[in-house]
Write a protein that holds these residues in place. Structure first.
Motif, PDB file in Angstrom:
ATOM      1  N   ARG A   3       0.834  -1.196   0.000  1.00  0.00           N
ATOM      2  CA  ARG A   3       0.000   0.000   0.000  1.00  0.00           C
ATOM      3  C   ARG A   3       0.873   1.252   0.000  1.00  0.00           C
ATOM      4  NH1 ARG A   3      -4.687   2.303   0.477  1.00  0.00           N
ATOM      5  NH2 ARG A   3      -4.990   4.120   1.804  1.00  0.00           N
ATOM      6  N   SER A   4       1.974   1.245   0.729  1.00  0.00           N
ATOM      7  CA  SER A   4       2.862   2.410   0.759  1.00  0.00           C
ATOM      8  C   SER A   4       3.406   2.706  -0.625  1.00  0.00           C
ATOM      9  CB  SER A   4       4.016   2.179   1.731  1.00  0.00           C
ATOM     10  OG  SER A   4       3.519   2.019   3.040  1.00  0.00           O
ATOM     11  N   ALA A   5       3.787   1.645  -1.346  1.00  0.00           N
ATOM     12  CA  ALA A   5       4.320   1.840  -2.694  1.00  0.00           C
ATOM     13  C   ALA A   5       3.242   2.397  -3.619  1.00  0.00           C
ATOM     14  CB  ALA A   5       4.857   0.523  -3.241  1.00  0.00           C
ATOM     15  N   THR A   6       2.006   1.903  -3.446  1.00  0.00           N
ATOM     16  CA  THR A   6       0.918   2.399  -4.280  1.00  0.00           C
ATOM     17  C   THR A   6       0.634   3.864  -4.011  1.00  0.00           C
ATOM     18  OG1 THR A   6      -0.088   0.201  -4.316  1.00  0.00           O
ATOM     19  CG2 THR A   6      -1.505   2.059  -4.908  1.00  0.00           C
ATOM     20  N   LEU A   7       0.645   4.256  -2.723  1.00  0.00           N
ATOM     21  CA  LEU A   7       0.419   5.643  -2.376  1.00  0.00           C
ATOM     22  C   LEU A   7       1.505   6.546  -2.934  1.00  0.00           C
ATOM     23  CD1 LEU A   7      -0.745   5.269   1.335  1.00  0.00           C
ATOM     24  CD2 LEU A   7      -2.123   6.026  -0.588  1.00  0.00           C
ATOM     25  N   LEU A   8       2.752   6.074  -2.880  1.00  0.00           N
ATOM     26  CA  LEU A   8       3.840   6.866  -3.435  1.00  0.00           C
ATOM     27  C   LEU A   8       3.659   7.052  -4.931  1.00  0.00           C
ATOM     28  CD1 LEU A   8       6.542   8.290  -3.200  1.00  0.00           C
ATOM     29  CD2 LEU A   8       7.673   6.060  -3.444  1.00  0.00           C
ATOM     30  N   TRP A 162      -5.152   4.193 -12.734  1.00  0.00           N
ATOM     31  CA  TRP A 162      -5.819   3.254 -11.826  1.00  0.00           C
ATOM     32  C   TRP A 162      -5.179   3.276 -10.447  1.00  0.00           C
ATOM     33  CZ3 TRP A 162     -10.397   1.755 -13.050  1.00  0.00           C
ATOM     34  CH2 TRP A 162     -10.753   1.510 -14.392  1.00  0.00           C
ATOM     35  N   ALA A 163      -3.916   3.698 -10.334  1.00  0.00           N
ATOM     36  CA  ALA A 163      -3.216   3.692  -9.050  1.00  0.00           C
ATOM     37  C   ALA A 163      -3.843   4.643  -8.042  1.00  0.00           C
ATOM     38  CB  ALA A 163      -1.740   4.051  -9.253  1.00  0.00           C
ATOM     39  N   CYS A 164      -4.549   5.670  -8.508  1.00  0.00           N
ATOM     40  CA  CYS A 164      -5.152   6.627  -7.572  1.00  0.00           C
ATOM     41  C   CYS A 164      -6.640   6.827  -7.824  1.00  0.00           C
ATOM     42  CB  CYS A 164      -4.422   7.970  -7.630  1.00  0.00           C
ATOM     43  SG  CYS A 164      -4.234   8.654  -9.299  1.00  0.00           S
ATOM     44  N   ALA A 165      -7.235   5.985  -8.667  1.00  0.00           N
ATOM     45  CA  ALA A 165      -8.630   6.183  -9.057  1.00  0.00           C
ATOM     46  C   ALA A 165      -9.621   5.958  -7.917  1.00  0.00           C
ATOM     47  CB  ALA A 165      -8.977   5.251 -10.223  1.00  0.00           C
ATOM     48  N   LEU A 166      -9.247   5.174  -6.902  1.00  0.00           N
ATOM     49  CA  LEU A 166     -10.180   4.873  -5.821  1.00  0.00           C
ATOM     50  C   LEU A 166     -10.550   6.100  -5.012  1.00  0.00           C
ATOM     51  CD1 LEU A 166      -8.922   1.437  -4.435  1.00  0.00           C
ATOM     52  CD2 LEU A 166     -11.025   1.903  -5.719  1.00  0.00           C
ATOM     53  N   TRP A 167      -9.634   7.049  -4.864  1.00  0.00           N
ATOM     54  CA  TRP A 167      -9.897   8.193  -3.997  1.00  0.00           C
ATOM     55  C   TRP A 167      -9.801   9.546  -4.699  1.00  0.00           C
ATOM     56  CZ3 TRP A 167      -5.462   5.198  -3.606  1.00  0.00           C
ATOM     57  CH2 TRP A 167      -4.251   5.823  -3.920  1.00  0.00           C
ATOM     58  N   CYS A 171      -8.188  11.269 -11.234  1.00  0.00           N
ATOM     59  CA  CYS A 171      -7.593  10.014 -11.690  1.00  0.00           C
ATOM     60  C   CYS A 171      -8.635   9.123 -12.356  1.00  0.00           C
ATOM     61  CB  CYS A 171      -6.944   9.286 -10.519  1.00  0.00           C
ATOM     62  SG  CYS A 171      -5.408  10.024  -9.930  1.00  0.00           S
ATOM     63  N   ARG A 172      -9.836   9.053 -11.754  1.00  0.00           N
ATOM     64  CA  ARG A 172     -10.902   8.234 -12.359  1.00  0.00           C
ATOM     65  C   ARG A 172     -11.217   8.732 -13.764  1.00  0.00           C
ATOM     66  NH1 ARG A 172     -12.742   8.000  -7.045  1.00  0.00           N
ATOM     67  NH2 ARG A 172     -14.124   9.813  -7.217  1.00  0.00           N
ATOM     68  N   ASP A 173     -11.246  10.037 -13.932  1.00  0.00           N
ATOM     69  CA  ASP A 173     -11.539  10.582 -15.254  1.00  0.00           C
ATOM     70  C   ASP A 173     -10.479  10.205 -16.281  1.00  0.00           C
ATOM     71  OD1 ASP A 173     -13.814  11.754 -14.257  1.00  0.00           O
ATOM     72  OD2 ASP A 173     -12.973  13.778 -14.122  1.00  0.00           O
ATOM     73  N   MET A 174      -9.248   9.974 -15.821  1.00  0.00           N
ATOM     74  CA  MET A 174      -8.153   9.639 -16.733  1.00  0.00           C
ATOM     75  C   MET A 174      -8.025   8.163 -17.043  1.00  0.00           C
ATOM     76  SD  MET A 174      -4.948  12.143 -15.757  1.00  0.00           S
ATOM     77  CE  MET A 174      -4.976  11.856 -13.980  1.00  0.00           C
ATOM     78  N   THR A 175      -8.787   7.312 -16.363  1.00  0.00           N
ATOM     79  CA  THR A 175      -8.659   5.882 -16.616  1.00  0.00           C
ATOM     80  C   THR A 175      -9.227   5.525 -17.992  1.00  0.00           C
ATOM     81  OG1 THR A 175     -10.754   5.444 -15.481  1.00  0.00           O
ATOM     82  CG2 THR A 175      -8.736   5.230 -14.179  1.00  0.00           C
ATOM     83  N   PRO A 176      -8.618   4.570 -18.685  1.00  0.00           N
ATOM     84  CA  PRO A 176      -9.139   4.151 -19.993  1.00  0.00           C
ATOM     85  C   PRO A 176     -10.589   3.678 -19.880  1.00  0.00           C
ATOM     86  CG  PRO A 176      -6.945   3.262 -19.632  1.00  0.00           C
ATOM     87  CD  PRO A 176      -7.383   3.852 -18.318  1.00  0.00           C
ATOM     88  N   GLY A 177     -11.438   4.172 -20.751  1.00  0.00           N
ATOM     89  CA  GLY A 177     -12.843   3.768 -20.738  1.00  0.00           C
ATOM     90  C   GLY A 177     -13.704   4.504 -19.739  1.00  0.00           C
ATOM     91  N   SER A 178     -13.164   5.506 -19.036  1.00  0.00           N
ATOM     92  CA  SER A 178     -13.969   6.265 -18.092  1.00  0.00           C
ATOM     93  C   SER A 178     -15.087   7.002 -18.819  1.00  0.00           C
ATOM     94  CB  SER A 178     -13.100   7.287 -17.354  1.00  0.00           C
ATOM     95  OG  SER A 178     -12.728   8.357 -18.229  1.00  0.00           O
TER      96      SER A 178
END
Length: 248
Positions: A3-8, A162-167, A171-178
């Motif tokens: 999780r720390s790596a994902t947050l970074l 996708w790494a930050c789309a949850l919160w 980021c969600r707007d930038m995900t493919p297919g959003s």
């Protein structure tokens, strides 16, 4: 540890080179104070109300107007008065279609009112490409925009988002297919009487795949290999952006 790596990773995702608080400005302000320099490049731009078209610069995620220092300097050196260069500041975690495009529309209207111009040029980096496109396509911006320029824009999405789309809505707007990406690319990807230009680099590292930036109907330019944020300060890219804005 995972999780720390994902947050970074998410903290670094599509971040600007200068971290400036991203709060919407109450009124447009020029991006520079030096309006004295001129040369023949600026003279070739379409005049409006006695001066060149205003340029509105739109930063990417977790960035601010400070990222535009190099391009602003090149524009003023080429003869664009500083009071015709504006940098929109916005909260990049907000929704492209529900919030940001409307805020940008109000900002552009204010720029036009203050300058007396009838159209602006929009230059966007990264995430900034999405609210600017939505404004042009769905927000009534097409008649008000002459040039739309995207530097490393996630115009068809980026898998890294996708790494930050949850919160993070940006980021969600930038995900493919959003929803935002899908709607922007429905039908005509480059609508209206607007000149569309995109710049991308194979070495981007944050727009995955880098081909995501290119749009059907646009002039799509691949520049030398460089990082995502390096497009902001590269002299060669700045020269090409200037040539785009000054083209007859």
């Amino acid at each position: 540890m995972r999780r720390s790596a994902t947050l970074l990773l998410a903290g670094l995702l599509l971040a600007g080179t200068v971290a400036v608080p991203a709060t919407a400005q109450a009124a447009p302000r020029p991006a520079s104070a030096d309006a004295s320099r001129e040369d023949s490049a600026g003279a070739s731009r379409e005049n409006s109300a006695g001066g060149p078209r205003p340029v509105v610069l739109v930063h990417g995620r977790n960035a601010g107007p400070g990222v535009w220092g190099s391009l602003t300097e090149r524009l003023t050196t080429a003869g664009t008065p500083a009071d015709r260069i504006f940098a929109w500041s916005y909260d990049s975690s907000r929704s492209t279609n529900e919030v940001l495009a409307g805020q940008l529309a109000a900002y552009v209207d204010d720029v036009l009112r203050r300058t007396g111009a009838d159209r602006v040029d929009l230059v966007a980096h990264s995430l900034g490409s999405l609210p600017t496109r939505w404004y042009v396509k769905y927000g009534g911006g097409a008649p008000r925009v002459r040039n739309w320029v995207s530097l490393a824009g996630p115009n068809h999405g980026t898998g890294l988002a996708w790494a930050c789309a949850l919160w993070d809505q940006g980021c969600r707007d930038m995900t493919p297919g959003s929803y935002v990406v899908s709607r922007l690319n429905e039908g005509d990807e480059t609508p209206g009487d607007v000149r569309y230009t995109t710049f991308r680099s194979a070495g981007d590292g944050q727009i995955l795949p880098t081909s995501s930036t290119a749009l059907s109907g646009a002039r799509n330019v691949q520049v030398a290999d460089m990082g995502h944020n390096d497009l902001l300060g590269d002299p060669g890219v700045a020269e090409q952006v200037l040539a785009t804005l000054t083209a007859p």
